[in-house]
Every structure is written in C-alpha cells, then in structure tokens.
Enzyme design. Structure first.
Site, PDB file in Angstrom:
ATOM      1  CD  GLU A   1       0.371  -8.328  16.034  1.00  0.00           C
ATOM      2  OE1 GLU A   1      -0.626  -7.878  16.640  1.00  0.00           O
ATOM      3  OE2 GLU A   1       0.475  -9.526  15.690  1.00  0.00           O
TER       4      GLU A   1
ATOM      5  CE  LYS B   1       1.983 -12.357  18.029  1.00  0.00           C
ATOM      6  NZ  LYS B   1       0.692 -12.944  18.456  1.00  0.00           N
ATOM      7  CB  THR B   2      -2.500 -11.870  22.057  1.00  0.00           C
ATOM      8  OG1 THR B   2      -2.609 -12.166  20.655  1.00  0.00           O
ATOM      9  CG2 THR B   2      -3.152 -10.527  22.345  1.00  0.00           C
ATOM     10  N   GLY B   3      -0.819 -14.220  22.978  1.00  0.00           N
ATOM     11  CA  GLY B   3      -0.412 -15.597  22.745  1.00  0.00           C
ATOM     12  C   GLY B   3      -1.342 -16.550  23.457  1.00  0.00           C
ATOM     13  CB  SER B   4      -3.970 -18.452  22.957  1.00  0.00           C
ATOM     14  OG  SER B   4      -4.435 -17.161  23.239  1.00  0.00           O
TER      15      SER B   4
ATOM     16  CB  SER C   1       1.158 -16.526  19.131  1.00  0.00           C
ATOM     17  OG  SER C   1       0.766 -17.601  18.307  1.00  0.00           O
TER      18      SER C   1
ATOM     19  CE1 TYR D   1       0.312 -13.801  14.636  1.00  0.00           C
ATOM     20  CE2 TYR D   1      -1.291 -15.540  15.052  1.00  0.00           C
ATOM     21  CZ  TYR D   1      -0.208 -14.788  15.453  1.00  0.00           C
ATOM     22  OH  TYR D   1       0.370 -15.018  16.681  1.00  0.00           O
TER      23      TYR D   1
ATOM     24  CE  LYS E   1       3.009 -16.839  15.416  1.00  0.00           C
ATOM     25  NZ  LYS E   1       2.533 -17.877  16.339  1.00  0.00           N
TER      26      LYS E   1
END
Length: 386
Positions: free
Chosen positions: A291, A334-337, A83, A169, A86
C-alpha cells in the site's frame, strides 16, 4: 547527552565523519526509547526490529521468543507475519506474469475452469490482488473447511459491488490470486515460495511450513492474557497469511524492494509490478500487496490508512488507467497479524530507508505505525517536520 545527540543532524554529522560506532549507539538509543515503551504498554514478550539505511543493515532485538523457555529474541527468530505475507504472495503472482505464465488481466475463470458460470468467472487476477473483485469478505465463512466447500463458496458468492469500484480487504481475494498463480506455474504454492521465491530473494530461513529442525527458532505468539498461540490452519492460509520468517530475511525482502538491481530480470519486473499503483482508495494507492502513500507523510494519515475501517469496511476505489508507476517520493507499507503475532514493514525508496518490526503479540496497528514513524523521522530529515 542523550537529549543533545538524539537528533538527525547529530546522527548525520557522525556518519559523515565516519564515527559509525557513535552513530550506531545513537540509533540504538533511539530505537530502544521507541520500542521498549511499546513492549511495556502492550505486554509484548519479544520483538525483533531491523532497519536498512543507505544499504546498511541494523538489528535490534528485545525480550524472549517464548515465555516458558526464556530464549532471547534474535534476528534469526522465526515469527508469524500474517498479512505481511501478502506482498510476498503478490510478488510470486507478478513473477508468474514476468515469466509468461499468466497476465494480471486474465480472468479467474481462465485459470480455474470450475469457476465458469459463477460471479467470479470474469473477475480479473488484478481485481483479486487489489481486493476489488466486488466485496469478497475478510475471511471465509466458518463452514469453508476443505477444497470442495471452498469451491462451492466461490461459485455461490454474490458481489456487493461491480468489480473495480470498491476495495474490501480480503484473504479469500488475494489468497485466490496466490492459488491461481501457483496453478499457472505448475507447482504447489508452498513449493514455489520455499523453492523459488524465497531463495531468489535471499530469504534463507523463511517458510510456509516450518521444518522440524527449525522449530526451536520458532517463537510462540501470545494472546492478550499471555496464552501461547500459533496460527490456525485454514483454506488458503498459506497464500494469504502463512509466511513464517525472521527479521533478517524480511529486511532482505525490503532491501530487494529498495534496490532490486542485483536480482534476476524477471524478479526485477515482478517487484516493479507490485509497486505499481492500480487503485486510489482515499489517500492510499493500492499496489499489488503493498500500500502506497505520498512521502513525507504525517503520523495521523499513516495511521488512518492502517485503521480498522480500512481492514473491515468496503471503501470506494478509483481505477488508475493507465496504472501509475512509482512516484519519486513514495512510502510503501504493510501490516500483518495472526492471533499471537504482529508485524509491520515500511520502506521509502527515495531515502533508501526501510524498517521491519516483528512481535510475538498482536498489538494495535496504530502503535506499530507510531513507533515506526518515530524511527523513520529520526533517520530522515525530510520526514522530521511531519
């Protein structure tokens, strides 16, 4: 020696005296002391860390890209970023507005006539990009497997909330924004990302579909029991969580967000749109992809903003009218996984400071935030008290 030098005043003093080599050694020691315990605790095979501070890039690499062939991680190893894709999708959508292809106030039905008569017809593209369309879920249901079933899902979907009142989300939400932005620009989404956006940002080794020639640099992700994983294809996967990239390229993206002056004017406007605040959700301000938080910020507040509750539960949202331009002291993150990868990016424009962490294991967001917060505090005197 380490206890005395691993402080911000010592690091700044060395930099001021021009002792770049010593300052780099201290920074390496600080990053090592932060990252190595995280890798050991969460059994992470490899990590790539990249820092930009006052325009200078620093790279720190750990472990291996794949366990069956112990090739060391480098700044050019390809990771799935989930993510964290995004903000890139949002930048493409903002670029579509900057070039006159759409406006974020357009309705989804204007760009996909097949939605007419559905509950999504009048949801705005901004609602889709800020997860405020009315409660679209985190993922598509399992029976959504092709374009026809996806359209049927969108046409049958019923909102839980009035648009603009809650944030939930959602991959189907921002994924649809990416799809409609690409439709407005007249080319497939992967083509626009790989042929237009990535080159404009200087991201020369970033992909939606990794080319065969680049596969040797593509890390394997790993499950909790260290089984190799790569992302599973799904509807709107490219738009919502499909980027594969390097620490070097992601740092270029962060640097473009910190200092977009060298980009073309349309892309500068697009980046400004992604930084704009559109909804307040607790202590977080929802931008387009990014964010936002007031800065400096405590570890606990930043972890709370990236908690499972923020990802999995609907949250009341207050629309900012007019949208809020970027305050002087703001942190963006922003995180993402994916199943086998974990990523995080954070930057603070007022400090000209940014950080990227890419790992080939999906480890908890709280651990990512803690590590990043510690490194930021080592570089910024304004954060050291937090």
């Amino acid at each position: 020696m380490y206890a005395k030098l691993n402080t911000l005043p010592a690091l700044l003093a060395l930099l001021a005296l021009g002792s770049a080599a010593h300052a780099d050694d201290i920074l390496q020691t600080r990053v090592d002391a932060t990252i190595r315990p995280v890798m050991a605790e969460h059994d992470i095979a490899g990590m790539a860390v990249a820092i930009t501070h006052n325009g200078q890039a620093h790279y720190f690499n750990y472990g291996v890209a794949r366990l069956d062939d112990p090739q060391p991680v480098s700044s050019d190893t390809l990771f799935e970023i989930g993510s964290l894709s995004k903000p890139l999708t949002a930048t493409l959508a903002a670029l579509a507005q900057a070039t006159g292809k759409l406006t974020l106030t357009d309705s989804a039905g204007q760009h996909w006539p097949e939605l007419q008569g559905s509950q999504l017809e009048h949801a705005s593209l901004l609602n889709l990009g800020t997860y405020t369309a009315g409660g679209l879920p985190l993922q598509f249901p399992d029976n959504v497997t092709d374009p026809a079933s996806m359209l049927d899902y969108y046409r049958q979907w019923q909102p839980e909330y009035a648009a603009g009142t809650h944030r939930r989300y959602s991959n189907p939400s921002i994924g649809l924004l990416g799809m409609l932005a690409a439709k407005s620009m007249g080319k497939p989404f992967p083509t626009l990302m790989e042929g237009t956006l990535f080159p404009a940002l200087g991201m020369s080794h970033s992909y939606i579909q990794v080319p065969t020639a680049q596969l040797p640099r593509y890390a394997f992700g790993y499950s909790k029991d260290n089984q190799p994983l790569r992302v599973t294809p799904g509807m709107l996967d490219a738009e919502a969580y499909g980027v594969k990239t390097t620490a070097r390229d992601m740092l270029r993206f962060v640097q473009a967000n910190l200092n977009p002056a060298g980009l073309n004017k349309d892309l500068q406007r697009a980046i400004a749109m992604t930084h704009t605040g559109y909804y307040r959700v607790g202590e977080m301000t929802q931008g387009l992809g990014w964010e936002r938080y007031p800065y400096p910020i405590s570890l606990e507040r930043l972890q709370a903003g990236n908690s499972p509750a923020m990802a999995l539960e609907s949250q009341p949202a207050t629309r900012l009218a007019p949208p809020e331009s970027e305050p002087s002291d703001t942190l963006f993150n922003k995180t993402g996984s994916t199943g086998g990868f974990g990523a995080y990016a954070v930057f603070v424009p007022s400090q000209n400071l940014g950080l990227v962490m890419l790992a080939n294991k999906n480890y908890p967001n709280a651990a990512r935030i803690k590590a990043a917060h510690a490194i930021l505090n080592a570089l910024d005197k304004n954060a050291a008290q937090y």
